[in-house]
Design a protein around this motif. Structure first.
Motif, PDB file in Angstrom:
ATOM      1  N   PRO A  49      -7.747   0.247  -7.872  1.00  0.00           N
ATOM      2  CA  PRO A  49      -7.221   1.913  -8.335  1.00  0.00           C
ATOM      3  C   PRO A  49      -7.678   2.845  -7.236  1.00  0.00           C
ATOM      4  CG  PRO A  49      -9.275   0.594 -10.094  1.00  0.00           C
ATOM      5  CD  PRO A  49      -8.885   0.079  -8.720  1.00  0.00           C
ATOM      6  N   SER A  50      -6.545   4.059  -7.828  1.00  0.00           N
ATOM      7  CA  SER A  50      -6.237   5.546  -6.878  1.00  0.00           C
ATOM      8  C   SER A  50      -6.689   6.655  -7.272  1.00  0.00           C
ATOM      9  CB  SER A  50      -4.793   5.200  -6.471  1.00  0.00           C
ATOM     10  OG  SER A  50      -3.605   3.875  -5.548  1.00  0.00           O
ATOM     11  N   THR A  71      -0.817 -13.520  -3.510  1.00  0.00           N
ATOM     12  CA  THR A  71      -1.848 -12.474  -4.904  1.00  0.00           C
ATOM     13  C   THR A  71      -1.048 -11.211  -3.973  1.00  0.00           C
ATOM     14  OG1 THR A  71      -3.685 -13.553  -5.208  1.00  0.00           O
ATOM     15  CG2 THR A  71      -3.847 -11.866  -5.165  1.00  0.00           C
ATOM     16  N   LEU A  72      -0.945 -10.345  -4.391  1.00  0.00           N
ATOM     17  CA  LEU A  72      -0.189  -8.932  -4.197  1.00  0.00           C
ATOM     18  C   LEU A  72      -1.341  -8.134  -4.651  1.00  0.00           C
ATOM     19  CD1 LEU A  72       2.850  -7.908  -3.277  1.00  0.00           C
ATOM     20  CD2 LEU A  72       2.822  -6.964  -5.562  1.00  0.00           C
ATOM     21  N   LEU A  73      -2.029  -7.917  -3.406  1.00  0.00           N
ATOM     22  CA  LEU A  73      -2.691  -5.911  -3.439  1.00  0.00           C
ATOM     23  C   LEU A  73      -2.033  -5.060  -3.043  1.00  0.00           C
ATOM     24  CD1 LEU A  73      -5.076  -8.102  -0.401  1.00  0.00           C
ATOM     25  CD2 LEU A  73      -5.227  -8.159  -2.323  1.00  0.00           C
ATOM     26  N   VAL A  74      -2.700  -4.560  -4.313  1.00  0.00           N
ATOM     27  CA  VAL A  74      -1.669  -3.499  -4.599  1.00  0.00           C
ATOM     28  C   VAL A  74      -2.863  -1.880  -4.514  1.00  0.00           C
ATOM     29  CG1 VAL A  74      -0.444  -1.879  -5.843  1.00  0.00           C
ATOM     30  CG2 VAL A  74      -0.009  -4.005  -5.476  1.00  0.00           C
ATOM     31  N   THR A  75      -2.856  -0.708  -3.643  1.00  0.00           N
ATOM     32  CA  THR A  75      -2.990   1.220  -4.288  1.00  0.00           C
ATOM     33  C   THR A  75      -2.433   1.825  -3.933  1.00  0.00           C
ATOM     34  OG1 THR A  75      -4.676   1.716  -3.482  1.00  0.00           O
ATOM     35  CG2 THR A  75      -4.376   1.088  -1.820  1.00  0.00           C
ATOM     36  N   GLY A  76      -2.304   3.087  -4.058  1.00  0.00           N
ATOM     37  CA  GLY A  76      -1.903   4.045  -4.102  1.00  0.00           C
ATOM     38  C   GLY A  76      -1.186   4.874  -5.280  1.00  0.00           C
ATOM     39  N   HIS A 130       3.010   1.759 -13.235  1.00  0.00           N
ATOM     40  CA  HIS A 130       2.439   0.459 -14.026  1.00  0.00           C
ATOM     41  C   HIS A 130       2.625  -0.474 -15.156  1.00  0.00           C
ATOM     42  CE1 HIS A 130      -1.900   2.084 -12.685  1.00  0.00           C
ATOM     43  NE2 HIS A 130      -1.331   3.084 -11.977  1.00  0.00           N
ATOM     44  N   GLN A 131       3.750  -0.305 -15.365  1.00  0.00           N
ATOM     45  CA  GLN A 131       4.645  -1.311 -16.383  1.00  0.00           C
ATOM     46  C   GLN A 131       5.466  -2.124 -15.589  1.00  0.00           C
ATOM     47  OE1 GLN A 131       7.526   0.927 -18.730  1.00  0.00           O
ATOM     48  NE2 GLN A 131       8.937  -0.838 -19.507  1.00  0.00           N
ATOM     49  N   ARG A 132       5.636  -1.645 -14.211  1.00  0.00           N
ATOM     50  CA  ARG A 132       6.523  -3.077 -13.781  1.00  0.00           C
ATOM     51  C   ARG A 132       5.077  -3.268 -12.589  1.00  0.00           C
ATOM     52  NH1 ARG A 132      10.970  -1.291  -9.406  1.00  0.00           N
ATOM     53  NH2 ARG A 132      12.068  -1.741 -11.080  1.00  0.00           N
ATOM     54  N   LEU A 133       4.144  -2.877 -12.597  1.00  0.00           N
ATOM     55  CA  LEU A 133       3.091  -4.412 -12.482  1.00  0.00           C
ATOM     56  C   LEU A 133       3.220  -4.837 -12.878  1.00  0.00           C
ATOM     57  CD1 LEU A 133       0.422  -1.786 -10.293  1.00  0.00           C
ATOM     58  CD2 LEU A 133       1.609  -2.978  -9.048  1.00  0.00           C
ATOM     59  N   ASP A 134       2.333  -4.767 -14.396  1.00  0.00           N
ATOM     60  CA  ASP A 134       1.899  -5.103 -15.780  1.00  0.00           C
ATOM     61  C   ASP A 134       3.438  -6.587 -15.507  1.00  0.00           C
ATOM     62  OD1 ASP A 134       0.473  -3.884 -15.823  1.00  0.00           O
ATOM     63  OD2 ASP A 134       1.475  -2.509 -17.826  1.00  0.00           O
ATOM     64  N   GLY A 135       4.694  -6.600 -15.913  1.00  0.00           N
ATOM     65  CA  GLY A 135       5.681  -7.047 -15.276  1.00  0.00           C
ATOM     66  C   GLY A 135       5.491  -8.346 -14.007  1.00  0.00           C
ATOM     67  N   VAL A 161       1.120  -1.472   0.008  1.00  0.00           N
ATOM     68  CA  VAL A 161       0.234  -0.042   0.061  1.00  0.00           C
ATOM     69  C   VAL A 161       0.569   1.538   0.395  1.00  0.00           C
ATOM     70  CG1 VAL A 161      -2.147   1.425   1.599  1.00  0.00           C
ATOM     71  CG2 VAL A 161      -1.934  -1.287   1.622  1.00  0.00           C
ATOM     72  N   GLY A 162       0.126   2.092  -1.022  1.00  0.00           N
ATOM     73  CA  GLY A 162       1.275   3.422  -0.704  1.00  0.00           C
ATOM     74  C   GLY A 162       1.803   3.984  -2.169  1.00  0.00           C
ATOM     75  N   GLY A 163       2.252   5.341  -1.893  1.00  0.00           N
ATOM     76  CA  GLY A 163       2.662   5.761  -3.537  1.00  0.00           C
ATOM     77  C   GLY A 163       4.735   4.750  -3.227  1.00  0.00           C
ATOM     78  N   TRP A 164       4.628   4.918  -5.012  1.00  0.00           N
ATOM     79  CA  TRP A 164       6.412   4.390  -4.595  1.00  0.00           C
ATOM     80  C   TRP A 164       6.869   5.502  -4.723  1.00  0.00           C
ATOM     81  CZ3 TRP A 164       5.994  -0.199  -9.197  1.00  0.00           C
ATOM     82  CH2 TRP A 164       5.234  -1.084  -8.347  1.00  0.00           C
ATOM     83  N   TRP A 165       7.221   6.168  -3.706  1.00  0.00           N
ATOM     84  CA  TRP A 165       8.229   7.020  -3.604  1.00  0.00           C
ATOM     85  C   TRP A 165       9.794   6.968  -3.162  1.00  0.00           C
ATOM     86  CZ3 TRP A 165       5.821  11.199  -5.028  1.00  0.00           C
ATOM     87  CH2 TRP A 165       4.606  11.164  -4.763  1.00  0.00           C
ATOM     88  N   PRO A 166      10.154   7.315  -3.715  1.00  0.00           N
ATOM     89  CA  PRO A 166      12.213   7.222  -3.874  1.00  0.00           C
ATOM     90  C   PRO A 166      12.492   6.779  -2.331  1.00  0.00           C
ATOM     91  CG  PRO A 166      11.542   9.515  -4.436  1.00  0.00           C
ATOM     92  CD  PRO A 166      10.528   9.039  -4.156  1.00  0.00           C
TER      93      PRO A 166
END
Length: 405
Positions: free
Chosen positions: A288-289, A260-265, A270-275, A236-241
């Protein structure tokens, strides 16, 4: 009966972070707080604050507050206008930093206007800025008046011109008490601002009623197609540095058991998520955020553990660790910060792994399939020093700038 309290949240209009949730929790715990927020604050949040018994102010009150607000708007406009002009790498560093310095000044002027507004509407009340700017603290105190301010991290430094402005506003230091959520943040702060009063105080809150029940958990898992045997991890959370997503990426590619990876933020890659979704043992479920607090809670409810992966040395408070305690979820956490690692080490519901070690993280994820971690008990928040909303209100209304550190 709670003492009068005014809460200033400059970031109430943002959808990322824990700003609105903490603001709401404090307003509910107090029952009659004054809340000063930006004009662009979502109507739904303003309505919830009203239901919690708070009086919501979105406009400056008084001539000086209005003047400071106007100055803040024009300063922010200049920062944006200069952003593209000053940003090219061929320019000297001092030129590239000009927009950042102006944004810091704009934030300080805006906070001063909000503090003045709170003091005008409710004279004598305890005023707290929940997400304060990382600099010009004395200037906010001088122009706004006495207040407490949570400084979560030091994201930028003051260049000579702003340091001069800070010295000229030196009388404002006595009107400010800075609250740092962690000892590491406090250490960084006192190095930069040795003449300001600063105290360690957690920002995150965990109330007993936040705990996720078994029935709620079963519904959330069923809604996401998860059986009792499936392993689900909340990311969870934005992918900050400060987030170490590269280690997560490498660990997911080494998994021997499906998860199962539950993702939000926000923001996300999204390219990495697709990978990740194409990996043999990974299923990605994306919320979705911007996601509402209810949607985030449901995502947590479906999870078997919360994953925290940060770069070494990141010392600011982790809202995700607080969430794990708040919702009573097991935790997989990198040992990126010694203070946090000491607090978590030995807890049966926590698995620490070496920062940057994708092999150990993959092993920890695989182990969850055969040996699920227990959920934290009701005393976990107290053991980690995380206050309830009522505790926080009592603390904030009984502290005043100028008191001993």
């Amino acid at each position: 009966m709670n003492r009068p309290l005014a809460l200033v949240e400059p970031r109430a209009g943002r959808t990322d972070g824990h700003y609105s949730r903490t603001l709401l929790a404090l307003a509910r715990a107090h029952g009659d707080a004054l809340v000063v927020v930006p004009q662009l604050t979502p109507l739904a949040l303003a309505a919830e604050l009203g239901t919690a018994g708070a009086t919501v102010a979105t406009r400056p009150r008084g001539a000086r507050a209005a003047l400071l607000t106007t100055a803040a708007h024009w300063t922010a406009f200049c920062a944006s206008a200069l952003g593209t002009v000053c940003s090219p790498k061929r320019r000297p560093a001092r030129v590239r930093r000009i927009p950042y310095q102006l944004r810091l000044l704009a934030s300080a002027l805006g906070e001063a206007a909000d503090v003045r507004t709170a003091r005008r509407l409710r004279p004598g009340t305890a005023v707290v800025v929940l997400t304060a700017a990382p600099g010009l603290h004395a200037l906010v105190g001088l122009l706004g008046g006495p207040h407490l301010r949570f400084v979560h991290e030091i994201t930028t430094t003051e260049d000579p011109s702003l340091r001069l402005l800070g010295r000229l506003a030196g009388r404002g230091r006595r009107k400010v008490l800075v609250l740092a959520p962690t000892q590491a943040t406090r250490d960084r702060f006192v190095t930069r601002f040795p003449r300001l009063a600063v105290q360690v105080r957690p920002y995150g809150l965990a109330d007993p009623e936040d705990r996720i029940g078994e029935e709620e958990r079963a519904k959330a898992r069923a809604a996401r197609g998860l059986s009792e045997r499936d392993t689900a991890i909340a990311l969870v959370g934005g992918w900050w540095p400060e987030k170490d997503l590269l280690t997560v990426h490498r660990a997911l590619a080494q998994l021997a058991c499906p998860i199962t990876l539950l993702v939000t933020g926000y923001p996300l890659d999204h390219q990495r998520l697709d990978g990740w979704a194409k990996l043999p043992n990974v299923r990605v479920v994306l919320e979705p955020s911007p996601a509402s607090d209810t949607a985030v809670r449901e995502l947590y409810a479906a999870a078997d553990a919360v994953l925290v992966s940060r770069r070494r040395g990141v010392g600011k408070e982790s809202g995700l660790v607080v969430d794990a305690v708040r919702f009573a979820l097991p935790l997989l956490c990198s040992d990126h910060q010694p203070e946090l690692s000491r607090a978590l080490r030995g807890k049966p519901w926590v698995r620490l792994y070496p920062t940057g070690d994708s092999v150990r993280l993959a092993e920890a994820l695989d182990a969850l399939a055969d040996q699920p971690l227990p959920r934290p008990g009701g005393d976990a928040a107290a053991l980690l020093g995380i206050p309830t909303a009522a505790d926080q209100v009592a603390f904030l209304t009984n502290r005043r700038p100028g008191e001993p550190r």
